[in-house]
Motif scaffolding. Sequence first.
Motif, PDB file in Angstrom:
ATOM      1  N   TRP A  16       4.623 -17.668   1.687  1.00 47.88           N
ATOM      2  CA  TRP A  16       3.384 -17.673   0.920  1.00 47.88           C
ATOM      3  C   TRP A  16       2.977 -19.092   0.493  1.00 47.88           C
ATOM      4  N   GLU A  17       3.920 -20.014   0.495  1.00 43.70           N
ATOM      5  CA  GLU A  17       3.574 -21.384   0.122  1.00 43.70           C
ATOM      6  C   GLU A  17       2.631 -22.017   1.143  1.00 43.70           C
ATOM      7  N   TRP A  18       2.742 -21.631   2.424  1.00 39.68           N
ATOM      8  CA  TRP A  18       1.801 -22.136   3.412  1.00 39.68           C
ATOM      9  C   TRP A  18       0.386 -21.716   3.063  1.00 39.68           C
ATOM     10  N   ARG A  42       3.153  -3.570   9.142  1.00 38.58           N
ATOM     11  CA  ARG A  42       2.906  -2.152   8.875  1.00 38.58           C
ATOM     12  C   ARG A  42       2.266  -1.976   7.497  1.00 38.58           C
ATOM     13  N   THR A  43       1.372  -1.000   7.419  1.00 38.94           N
ATOM     14  CA  THR A  43       0.858  -0.566   6.123  1.00 38.94           C
ATOM     15  C   THR A  43       1.849   0.447   5.565  1.00 38.94           C
ATOM     16  N   GLY A  64       9.206  -8.097  -2.332  1.00 40.38           N
ATOM     17  CA  GLY A  64       8.542  -6.828  -2.063  1.00 40.38           C
ATOM     18  C   GLY A  64       7.400  -6.976  -1.094  1.00 40.38           C
ATOM     19  N   PRO A  65       6.430  -6.064  -1.177  1.00 36.18           N
ATOM     20  CA  PRO A  65       5.344  -6.052  -0.202  1.00 36.18           C
ATOM     21  C   PRO A  65       4.255  -7.062  -0.546  1.00 36.18           C
ATOM     22  N   HIS A  66       3.311  -7.204   0.367  1.00 33.33           N
ATOM     23  CA  HIS A  66       2.039  -7.851   0.065  1.00 33.33           C
ATOM     24  C   HIS A  66       1.096  -6.762  -0.434  1.00 33.33           C
ATOM     25  N   VAL A  67       0.420  -7.044  -1.543  1.00 30.89           N
ATOM     26  CA  VAL A  67      -0.440  -6.053  -2.182  1.00 30.89           C
ATOM     27  C   VAL A  67      -1.882  -6.516  -2.076  1.00 30.89           C
ATOM     28  N   LYS A  68      -2.678  -5.736  -1.372  1.00 25.59           N
ATOM     29  CA  LYS A  68      -4.114  -6.007  -1.260  1.00 25.59           C
ATOM     30  C   LYS A  68      -4.823  -5.203  -2.342  1.00 25.59           C
ATOM     31  N   PRO A  94       5.453  -7.827   4.369  1.00 22.86           N
ATOM     32  CA  PRO A  94       5.237  -9.274   4.470  1.00 22.86           C
ATOM     33  C   PRO A  94       5.468  -9.732   5.903  1.00 22.86           C
ATOM     34  N   PRO A  95       4.641 -10.620   6.425  1.00 27.42           N
ATOM     35  CA  PRO A  95       4.793 -11.042   7.822  1.00 27.42           C
ATOM     36  C   PRO A  95       6.086 -11.796   8.085  1.00 27.42           C
TER      37      PRO A  95
END
Length: 501
Positions: free
Chosen positions: A145-147, A296-297, A248-252, A315-316
């Motif tokens: 995520w720093e990128w 994946r969602t 954990g996940p990425h949250v949109k 997360p990718p």
Amino acid sequence: MHRPPSAEAEIAAELAEVTPALVPRYAAGLPGARAAVLTRLWRALAYEPLAWVTGRDAAGDGLVLRLGDGRRLDGPRADPYATAAYVTSVRLDGTVYDDPVRLLTDLAVPHGEAFTSELGHGVASLALARADRESHPEEWPEHDWEWEQRVVDGHPFHPNCRSRPGFSVAEQLAYGPEHRPLVPLARVAVRADRCLVTGRWPDELRDGDRLLVPVHPWQAEHVLKQPYGDWVDAHPLMSLRTLAVPGGPHVKTALSARLTSSVRDISPYSVGISDTLSRFAEDLADRLDGLVCFTRTLGAVAAGSAELAAVLREPPGRYAGRGERVVPVAALPYTGLPASGAWLAAFARLALTAGLRLLDMGVALEAHGQNLLVVLDADGSPVRLVYRDLADIRVSPARLARHGVPVPELAGRIVTDEVTALRRKLFGSLVAGALAGTAGSAPALRAALAAALPDLPVTGDLAALREEALPTKALTLMRLSPGVAGDRWTVLPNPLRADVF
């Protein structure tokens, strides 16, 4: 048209109260921010189908725009793929303008007042982002995520590249990924029988017969205005509304603020198809010989409206092997890698091989620099792609059936067999977006494509990419077309033709 109040002055005054140490750097950054936005605006004026631009004529090393009211606008020759701020001023009937806000104000175009205000906020917010820019050490970031937070300038081609209307200075510093904050995600409790849920909603976000919907704090305060509880501190990603939960996940999240072109909510339609698309993408990945992985969602929920909804995604970084890194394409210029023509050609070859193969199969990705990520090996070589956020892809049942791929149960805007729509989606996002933004100029993009295309399988889509003008979204026209739904398009000179620049 009345001149809008100066967003630059408003932000300077707020900044003096919130973080006075940044004021000198903010003021020093304003001329560069104006040039960056003016460059993007000049690209739009040069290439978008704006009804009040009635003619465009090359004049030596410059470009002359003839306006419908008889005036004349002069500027440099426009490189539609340039990312550097090369337009420092233009002339309207002989008067020099170095400020995009003053220019658009005096152009007085139809429906321009709101867009002019957004440009003012964009210039000021871009100067603020640059003032708070972190000096980057030689070593690469530890976390993926720093990128994302190193992408200070935002969208490489949109005049609203760093627009934050509706956000105070304090909120920009607290929520903008370019400012590297931790954002306290909230959660709102909603009765489960009032929610549309797809996938598996985690136990952590359940409370008896209620679901706990993650909410961005800006949304909670400015839009929902209802009770909420704290959940977790998370790292904002490029899209502002999507955040990485540590471990954990990425949250949109839904975020009902206009940033570049659209309001960032999450439609019940996209929630309803998210699980189907996620399972469909897993099948696609199995057919692509490791070229592309799809995040994946995990679960999605819409709690009665687009203003209260959320999507949980993998997360990718989970698709990186030992010694590998996953970098969003928009962040590639910050790695230094695209400075090598050989590297850029290798990346173009990988991206086009995957994108064109999927397009031929029947799937057009929205593969812009935010959705598309590249896996780099220990030497920095591109080895495969990761794609996230399937909500805006296009799926062709006819092409899928031709290749023997099971057609998913989908309906609505995502489904189309129209060739133009499919090619616009991929070429506009991948070539005119991700690859152009990485290359940074027409000559660099042309060289990368010329090196990559001979290695690709010959298809009708490849022939169109070689021979036809390149489609891209008419981003400024869209902002000047209130009440017109959907995307608007224009075409750019084919980057493979040296004679058009």
